[in-house]
Design an enzyme around this catalytic site. Structure first.
Site: not given
Ligand code: SAH
Ligand code: SF4
Length: 342
Positions: A93, A106, A113, A117, A120, A335
């Site tokens: 995305e 962005c 990932c 974290c 997230c 985010c």
């Protein structure tokens, strides 16, 4: 289509080499670059000043697109989330954020990932693979196709899915294409890369490109930071901030420190004072990010009062401290809310 050479993986210099190795004159590389990046063409047949023979040869050997537009979701605040499919079926995305005098794209740098974290959604879903330079660059070309006649992407941020410095090789190649005047011709001042702070890669990147850096700090002591960001065990705060002090910044440029505000975790007044002390002497500005909630997350966003207090304490210590408006939350484009699952 899979065995065709993806042209957006080439830097302008690499494309020239490839063209020459194919026995074609070098000027054809310039011609191609103009069509691909200045005209944003995806079909060789549209390249009207390129000879028919060469167009035929290109069709046999190469392809222009690296990502395929699947759909676009528009939030009521105007934020557009672009969903792409990659050749191997993975999904990524990008997000177009419309502000007063800026239109920011962005981009993602990995599918998923690996850094995990705790706050997230991308991290929670794990790592699938790195994006190629072409898959990074093509998010920009594809986004340009969604724009209205008066619109132009003014700023780029590497803040989508993935940790860009964990994929430095492809990200550096993409940056070469993005900032080259034979490529997408962005000024380095308009490009920001956000990282959790992989120290060696951060130092290397700053030697390669004078782009802007944003560091995801999110806590002012190692205990809290390690709890929410496992990477802190590898690069603890002292080491990360020492590297930040060593970075050679272009004149008047500052490092942005992102600080996610999680209710009851890192948002007390004592935390704000600790943060102010930690960043002393650094050319820093602070971007406070109130946590964006998503289903299944244990964290909560602090109250508006708490956020304001935190900001005030930093401002009283003479820091530039802004609060990031959460854009695109209505379509899970804010985010930390990006995912590769359909
Ligand atoms: N991997 C890089 C860049 C992508 S994330 C990084 O972590 O810096 C972009 C920013 O969004 C980071 O500062 C990240 O910490 C933050 N973020 C992640 N999850 C979030 C959430 N749920 N709410 C608000 N911000 C979040
Ligand atoms: Fe990865 Fe950044 Fe999410 Fe951490 S915040 S898991 S580094 S994408």
């Amino acid at each position: 289509m899979n065995d065709l050479v993806p042209l957006k993986d080439f830097t302008p210099a690499d494309l020239e080499l490839w063209i020459q190795e194919a026995g074609q004159p070098a000027y054809r590389a310039r011609q191609l670059l103009k069509w691909i990046y200045a005209q944003n063409v995806e079909d060789f047949q549209e390249m009207t000043d390129v000879s028919k023979d060469f167009r035929g040869w290109l069709e046999q050997h190469a392809r222009i697109p690296s990502v395929m537009r699947e759909k676009v979701l528009t939030d009521k605040d105007g934020t557009r989330k672009l969903l792409f499919r990659l050749l191997d079926g993975e999904r990524i995305e990008s997000v177009l954020i419309d502000e007063e005098r800026r239109l920011t794209l962005c981009v993602s740098s990995q599918v998923g990932c690996a850094l995990g974290c705790r706050f997230c959604l991308t991290g929670e879903q794990g790592y699938r693979r790195n994006l190629s330079a072409g898959e990074i660059v093509d998010q920009i070309c594809a986004a340009r196709r969604e724009l209205g006649p008066e619109e132009r992407i003014t700023n780029l941020v590497f803040m989508g899915m993935g940790e860009p410095l964990a994929n430095l090789q492809q990200v550096a190649k993409a940056l070469e294409i993005i900032t080259s005047d034979h490529g997408l011709n962005f000024s380095t001042r308009k490009v920001t890369l956000s990282t959790v702070g992989l120290v060696p890669e951060m130092l290397e990147l700053s030697r390669l490109f004078p782009i802007k850096l944003a560091v995801s700090l999110h806590a002012a002591d190692n205990e809290t930071r390690s709890r929410i960001m496992p990477i802190n065990r590898r690069y603890p705060l002292e080491e990360l901030l020492e590297a930040c002090r060593q970075l050679e910044l272009p004149r008047r440029q500052r490092i942005t420190f992102e600080y996610l505000l999680l209710a009851g975790v890192n948002d007390s007044s004592a935390d704000a004072r600790k943060l102010a002390k930690l960043l002393k002497g650094l050319r820093a500005k602070i971007n406070l990010i109130p946590f964006n909630e998503y289903p299944g997350s244990p964290f909560k966003r602090p109250s508006p009062n708490r956020i304001e207090d935190f900001q005030k304490i930093l401002q009283e210590k003479h820091y530039t401290a802004t609060v990031r408006q959460s854009r695109g939350a209505g379509i899970m484009a804010a985010c930390g809310q990006l995912t590769h699952s359909p």
